[in-house]
Write a protein that holds these residues in place. Structure first.
Motif, PDB file in Angstrom:
ATOM      1  N   ARG A   1      -0.701  16.221   6.603  1.00 50.17           N
ATOM      2  CA  ARG A   1      -1.917  15.290   7.058  1.00 50.17           C
ATOM      3  C   ARG A   1      -3.106  15.951   6.137  1.00 50.17           C
ATOM      4  NH1 ARG A   1      -5.613  15.785  12.392  1.00 50.17           N
ATOM      5  NH2 ARG A   1      -6.674  14.050  12.299  1.00 50.17           N
ATOM      6  N   ARG A   2      -3.301  16.967   5.732  1.00 48.83           N
ATOM      7  CA  ARG A   2      -4.370  17.845   4.989  1.00 48.83           C
ATOM      8  C   ARG A   2      -4.442  17.190   3.600  1.00 48.83           C
ATOM      9  NH1 ARG A   2      -3.053  22.521   7.331  1.00 48.83           N
ATOM     10  NH2 ARG A   2      -2.002  23.550   5.708  1.00 48.83           N
ATOM     11  N   ILE A   3      -3.246  16.529   3.048  1.00 48.50           N
ATOM     12  CA  ILE A   3      -3.312  15.724   2.054  1.00 48.50           C
ATOM     13  C   ILE A   3      -3.781  14.378   2.340  1.00 48.50           C
ATOM     14  CG2 ILE A   3      -1.651  14.661   0.237  1.00 48.50           C
ATOM     15  CD1 ILE A   3       0.365  17.067   0.711  1.00 48.50           C
ATOM     16  N   LEU A   4      -3.373  13.809   3.219  1.00 54.50           N
ATOM     17  CA  LEU A   4      -3.820  12.464   3.476  1.00 54.50           C
ATOM     18  C   LEU A   4      -5.395  12.513   3.897  1.00 54.50           C
ATOM     19  CD1 LEU A   4      -3.583   9.539   4.571  1.00 54.50           C
ATOM     20  CD2 LEU A   4      -2.822  10.301   6.838  1.00 54.50           C
ATOM     21  N   GLN A   5      -5.809  13.778   4.324  1.00 59.79           N
ATOM     22  CA  GLN A   5      -7.495  13.889   4.718  1.00 59.79           C
ATOM     23  C   GLN A   5      -8.059  13.723   3.114  1.00 59.79           C
ATOM     24  OE1 GLN A   5      -7.434  17.394   6.887  1.00 59.79           O
ATOM     25  NE2 GLN A   5      -7.730  16.292   8.811  1.00 59.79           N
ATOM     26  N   GLU A   6      -7.583  14.450   2.038  1.00 57.27           N
ATOM     27  CA  GLU A   6      -7.972  14.472   0.964  1.00 57.27           C
ATOM     28  C   GLU A   6      -8.183  12.933   0.321  1.00 57.27           C
ATOM     29  OE1 GLU A   6      -9.322  16.939  -1.018  1.00 57.27           O
ATOM     30  OE2 GLU A   6      -8.951  18.128   0.826  1.00 57.27           O
ATOM     31  N   ALA A   7      -7.376  12.043   0.857  1.00 57.30           N
ATOM     32  CA  ALA A   7      -7.250  10.818   0.397  1.00 57.30           C
ATOM     33  C   ALA A   7      -8.326   9.991   0.973  1.00 57.30           C
ATOM     34  CB  ALA A   7      -6.024  10.229   0.411  1.00 57.30           C
ATOM     35  N   CYS A   8      -8.962  10.509   2.041  1.00 55.32           N
ATOM     36  CA  CYS A   8      -9.988   9.973   2.817  1.00 55.32           C
ATOM     37  C   CYS A   8     -11.290  10.428   2.517  1.00 55.32           C
ATOM     38  CB  CYS A   8      -9.545  10.311   4.348  1.00 55.32           C
ATOM     39  SG  CYS A   8      -8.019   9.344   4.885  1.00 55.32           S
ATOM     40  N   LYS A   9     -11.572  11.561   1.642  1.00 55.46           N
ATOM     41  CA  LYS A   9     -12.868  11.961   1.365  1.00 55.46           C
ATOM     42  C   LYS A   9     -13.478  11.034   0.276  1.00 55.46           C
ATOM     43  CE  LYS A   9     -11.790  16.847   2.230  1.00 55.46           C
ATOM     44  NZ  LYS A   9     -11.777  18.320   1.702  1.00 55.46           N
ATOM     45  N   GLU A  10     -14.704  10.590   0.707  1.00 61.43           N
ATOM     46  CA  GLU A  10     -15.434   9.805  -0.299  1.00 61.43           C
ATOM     47  C   GLU A  10     -15.891  10.245  -1.668  1.00 61.43           C
ATOM     48  OE1 GLU A  10     -16.401   6.740   0.440  1.00 61.43           O
ATOM     49  OE2 GLU A  10     -15.543   6.639   2.304  1.00 61.43           O
ATOM     50  N   ASP A  11     -16.040  11.621  -1.365  1.00 59.20           N
ATOM     51  CA  ASP A  11     -16.301  12.318  -2.912  1.00 59.20           C
ATOM     52  C   ASP A  11     -15.193  12.561  -3.879  1.00 59.20           C
ATOM     53  OD1 ASP A  11     -15.224  14.255  -1.293  1.00 59.20           O
ATOM     54  OD2 ASP A  11     -16.624  15.887  -1.899  1.00 59.20           O
ATOM     55  N   VAL A  12     -13.948  12.365  -3.263  1.00 60.01           N
ATOM     56  CA  VAL A  12     -12.769  12.157  -4.289  1.00 60.01           C
ATOM     57  C   VAL A  12     -12.869  11.099  -4.945  1.00 60.01           C
ATOM     58  CG1 VAL A  12     -10.115  12.301  -4.389  1.00 60.01           C
ATOM     59  CG2 VAL A  12     -11.672  13.883  -2.659  1.00 60.01           C
ATOM     60  N   PRO A  13     -12.698  11.058  -6.347  1.00 61.71           N
ATOM     61  CA  PRO A  13     -12.452   9.986  -7.369  1.00 61.71           C
ATOM     62  C   PRO A  13     -11.470   9.024  -6.909  1.00 61.71           C
ATOM     63  CG  PRO A  13     -12.593  11.942  -8.668  1.00 61.71           C
ATOM     64  CD  PRO A  13     -12.397  12.553  -7.548  1.00 61.71           C
ATOM     65  N   LEU A  14     -11.626   7.664  -6.846  1.00 57.79           N
ATOM     66  CA  LEU A  14     -10.741   6.799  -6.256  1.00 57.79           C
ATOM     67  C   LEU A  14      -9.248   6.758  -6.861  1.00 57.79           C
ATOM     68  CD1 LEU A  14     -13.047   3.425  -6.429  1.00 57.79           C
ATOM     69  CD2 LEU A  14     -12.185   4.713  -4.447  1.00 57.79           C
ATOM     70  N   LEU A  15      -9.125   7.095  -7.947  1.00 62.73           N
ATOM     71  CA  LEU A  15      -7.671   7.097  -8.498  1.00 62.73           C
ATOM     72  C   LEU A  15      -7.191   8.320  -7.901  1.00 62.73           C
ATOM     73  CD1 LEU A  15      -8.030   5.600 -12.087  1.00 62.73           C
ATOM     74  CD2 LEU A  15      -7.174   4.325 -10.110  1.00 62.73           C
ATOM     75  N   GLU A  16      -7.806   9.496  -7.964  1.00 58.01           N
ATOM     76  CA  GLU A  16      -7.280  10.573  -7.247  1.00 58.01           C
ATOM     77  C   GLU A  16      -6.906  10.321  -5.662  1.00 58.01           C
ATOM     78  OE1 GLU A  16      -6.343  12.976  -9.134  1.00 58.01           O
ATOM     79  OE2 GLU A  16      -7.485  12.931 -10.793  1.00 58.01           O
ATOM     80  N   ARG A  17      -7.605   9.476  -5.201  1.00 59.53           N
ATOM     81  CA  ARG A  17      -7.448   9.230  -3.733  1.00 59.53           C
ATOM     82  C   ARG A  17      -6.056   8.691  -3.696  1.00 59.53           C
ATOM     83  NH1 ARG A  17     -12.625   6.924  -1.078  1.00 59.53           N
ATOM     84  NH2 ARG A  17     -11.197   6.681   0.920  1.00 59.53           N
ATOM     85  N   LEU A  18      -5.840   7.610  -4.484  1.00 58.19           N
ATOM     86  CA  LEU A  18      -4.551   6.970  -4.379  1.00 58.19           C
ATOM     87  C   LEU A  18      -3.325   7.878  -4.764  1.00 58.19           C
ATOM     88  CD1 LEU A  18      -5.176   3.543  -6.472  1.00 58.19           C
ATOM     89  CD2 LEU A  18      -4.469   3.674  -4.224  1.00 58.19           C
ATOM     90  N   ALA A  19      -3.845   8.676  -5.604  1.00 60.02           N
ATOM     91  CA  ALA A  19      -2.554   9.916  -5.882  1.00 60.02           C
ATOM     92  C   ALA A  19      -2.149  10.575  -4.702  1.00 60.02           C
ATOM     93  CB  ALA A  19      -2.926  10.811  -6.943  1.00 60.02           C
ATOM     94  N   PHE A  20      -3.308  11.123  -3.817  1.00 59.39           N
ATOM     95  CA  PHE A  20      -2.988  11.824  -2.761  1.00 59.39           C
ATOM     96  C   PHE A  20      -2.276  10.709  -1.694  1.00 59.39           C
ATOM     97  CE2 PHE A  20      -6.790  14.692  -3.915  1.00 59.39           C
ATOM     98  CZ  PHE A  20      -5.989  15.842  -3.883  1.00 59.39           C
ATOM     99  N   LEU A  21      -2.428   9.715  -1.573  1.00 59.45           N
ATOM    100  CA  LEU A  21      -1.855   8.860  -0.772  1.00 59.45           C
ATOM    101  C   LEU A  21      -0.324   8.441  -1.219  1.00 59.45           C
ATOM    102  CD1 LEU A  21      -4.274   5.891  -0.423  1.00 59.45           C
ATOM    103  CD2 LEU A  21      -3.654   7.296   1.448  1.00 59.45           C
ATOM    104  N   GLY A  22       0.009   8.788  -2.595  1.00 60.16           N
ATOM    105  CA  GLY A  22       1.300   8.627  -3.118  1.00 60.16           C
ATOM    106  C   GLY A  22       1.910   9.915  -2.827  1.00 60.16           C
ATOM    107  N   ILE A  23       1.304  11.160  -2.698  1.00 63.35           N
ATOM    108  CA  ILE A  23       1.982  12.467  -2.493  1.00 63.35           C
ATOM    109  C   ILE A  23       2.229  12.764  -0.991  1.00 63.35           C
ATOM    110  CG2 ILE A  23       1.382  14.874  -2.524  1.00 63.35           C
ATOM    111  CD1 ILE A  23      -0.374  14.293  -5.287  1.00 63.35           C
ATOM    112  N   TYR A  24       1.514  12.206  -0.337  1.00 63.62           N
ATOM    113  CA  TYR A  24       1.542  12.007   1.296  1.00 63.62           C
ATOM    114  C   TYR A  24       2.914  11.159   1.359  1.00 63.62           C
ATOM    115  CZ  TYR A  24       1.172  10.700   6.088  1.00 63.62           C
ATOM    116  OH  TYR A  24       1.128  10.575   7.324  1.00 63.62           O
TER     117      TYR A  24
END
Length: 375
Positions: free
Chosen positions: A22-45
Motif C-alpha cells: 500500500r505504501r507503494i500505492l501511496q507513492e503513486a498518489c502523491k502530487e509531488d511525484v513526477p507523473l511518469l514515476e507515479r505510473l511506474a509505482f502503479l505498475g509496481i504495485y
C-alpha cells in the motif's frame, strides 16, 4: 506472556506485506511525484500483488483446504487471514483505480493523451487497422467459450479479452469468444501518430477492440463487446522428494509446476455483463476461498512510453565509480589494505563485476560464493 497477548503486538507477515505494498500505492498518489514515476509505482504495485497471490495467498489457500484433522487450528487461521487479505485488497483496489484515473487525466494537461477505442478519430483508426495487419494479424487467435473445458493451459502472465458477439437478427443468440492479448509481442501500449504537438497512446486492449470486425471478418457479426480480465495461478513450487531425482531435477520440475497451478484470483472489468462473467468464472473453476474482484477497464501499467518527456520523470543519477576501486592494478591489493564499501545504486556496480572478473582468472581462487537478492 501468553500467545494471545503477544499477538496484539505483532502483525501477520502477509498482512504486513499488504501494508508495505500500500505504501507503494501511496507513492503513486502523491502530487509531488513526477507523473511518469507515479505510473511506474502503479505498475509496481500491481505486479507485486500478482506475485503475492501466486505464492503467499496460494500457500494460505493450501493450508485452508488441508484435510488433516491435526491442522484444524492452522486451517481456521488461514481462512481468517484470506478474508482479511481480501478485505484490504478490495479497499486498496478502489484507491488504485482512483490513482490511475487521476494520473491519466493529469497527463492530458502535459499533452499526453491515453485514448480509448471510442475516442479515436478516422485518421487514428486508419493507423490502427494498418497496425493490426502489420503487427497483430496471426498473433490473435480467438477461441470460442463453447470449445473451452477449462482455462488450465493459458498463462496467467497475460491479459485476456472476453468477447460477446451479436448478429443483426435480434432473436439470434449471442456468441462468446476468448482472446489472449499478445503483450509480449506488441507491448502493453501502442503509440499513435503525434498530432498538433500532442502525443497519443492506446492500450493494446483498445487497439484490439477497434479491430474486432477484422478478427471476426466474414461471420456476419455486427456488434462486439470486449471486456478485459486477468487471473492468477497458484505458483508455489512443489519440490519432489523422490530420492531418485537430483536437486536440479527437483527444482526444474518444481518451476514447471508453477505454470500449472490452480487459478485462485481473477480481476475483471466491472462493466462485464453477468452472462459473460459467469462463463469466465466457470472456466476458471474457482472456489469460495478464491478472490473475484471487479475493477476498472484496464489492467497493468508497466513499461509506459515516456513520449520523450524526461521532465516527467526523476532526473537520472549516474552512479559514482569510487577512486580506490578504479585502480589500474589488482583490485584485491586495494581490498587487502582495508575493507571497501559500495552502496548500490549510488556507487557503480561495475566495481563488483571487476572483482568477479579478477577472481575468475586468478589461479589462487578455489571458489566464488555470493548471495545476491534482486540485483
Amino acid at each position: 506472556m501468553g500467545d494471545k497477548k503477544l499477538s496484539r503486538y505483532y502483525l501477520d507477515r502477509d498482512i504486513s506485506w499488504m501494508y508495505f505494498n500500500r505504501r507503494i500505492l501511496q507513492e503513486a498518489c502523491k502530487e509531488d511525484v513526477p507523473l511518469l514515476e507515479r505510473l511506474a509505482f502503479l505498475g509496481i504495485y500491481s505486479n507485486n500483488l500478482d506475485e503475492f497471490f501466486r505464492v503467499r495467498v496460494a500457500t494460505q489457500n493450501r493450508i485452508a483446504e488441508c484435510n488433516d484433522r491435526s491442522a484444524l487450528r492452522e486451517r481456521e487461521n488461514a481462512k481468517q487471514l484470506i478474508k482479511r487479505i481480501a478485505k484490504l485488497n478490495g479497499s486498496y483496489s478502489k484507491d488504485y483505480e482512483k490513482a490511475v484515473k487521476d494520473v491519466t487525466e493529469k497527463l492530458r494537461g502535459e499533452n499526453i493523451y491515453l485514448i480509448s477505442d471510442k475516442e479515436a478519430d478516422e485518421e487514428q483508426l486508419g493507423f490502427i487497422r494498418s497496425f493490426y495487419w502489420e503487427k497483430l494479424n496471426g498473433f490473435i487467435v480467438p477461441v470460442w467459450f463453447s470449445a473451452i473445458k477449462q482455462l488450465d493451459s493459458e498463462t496467467d502472465e497475460d491479459i485476456y479479452l472476453a468477447v460477446k458477439l451479436s448478429k443483426e437478427n435480434t432473436n439470434a443468440t449471442s456468441e462468446y469468444a476468448l482472446l489472449e492479448l499478445p503483450v509480449s509481442v506488441c507491448g502493453r501500449f501502442v503509440r499513435l501518430p503525434d498530432k498538433d504537438g500532442k502525443s497519443f497512446l492506446m492500450y493494446l486492449d483498445d487497439v484490439v477492440r477497434c479491430c474486432l470486425s477484422l478478427i471476426f471478418n466474414g461471420l456476419d457479426y455486427v456488434r462486439f463487446e470486449a471486456y478485459s480480465f486477468k487471473f492468477t495461478r497458484d505458483a508455489e513450487m512443489e519440490i519432489d522428494n523422490d530420492l531418485r531425482n537430483g536437486m536440479l531435477q527437483k527444482i526444474s520440475k518444481g518451476i514447471k509446476s508453477r505454470k500449472k497451478g490452480e487459478p485462485l484470483r481473477v480481476v475483471y472489468d466491472m462493466e462485464m455483463p453477468k452472462d459473460l462473467l459467469k462463463r469466465v468464472l466457470k472456466k476458471l473453476n474457482l472456489d469460495s476461498l478464491d478472490t473475484v474482484l471487479g475493477g476498472g477497464r484496464y489492467k497493468d501499467l508497466m513499461h509506459f512510453p515516456d513520449c520523450g518527456r524526461k521532465d516527467l520523470k526523476y532526473p537520472l543519477w549516474p552512479p559514482i565509480l569510487k577512486k580506490e576501486l578504479s585502480v589500474s592494478g589488482s583490485i584485491f591489493d586495494e581490498i587487502h589494505k582495508k575493507d571497501r564499501f559500495i552502496h548500490v545504486p549510488y556507487h557503480s556496480f561495475d566495481s563488483f563485476i571487476r572483482i568477479l572478473q579478477e577472481a575468475a582468472v586468478n589461479k589462487q581462487v578455489k571458489g566464488i560464493k555470493i548471495t545476491l537478492y534482486r540485483l
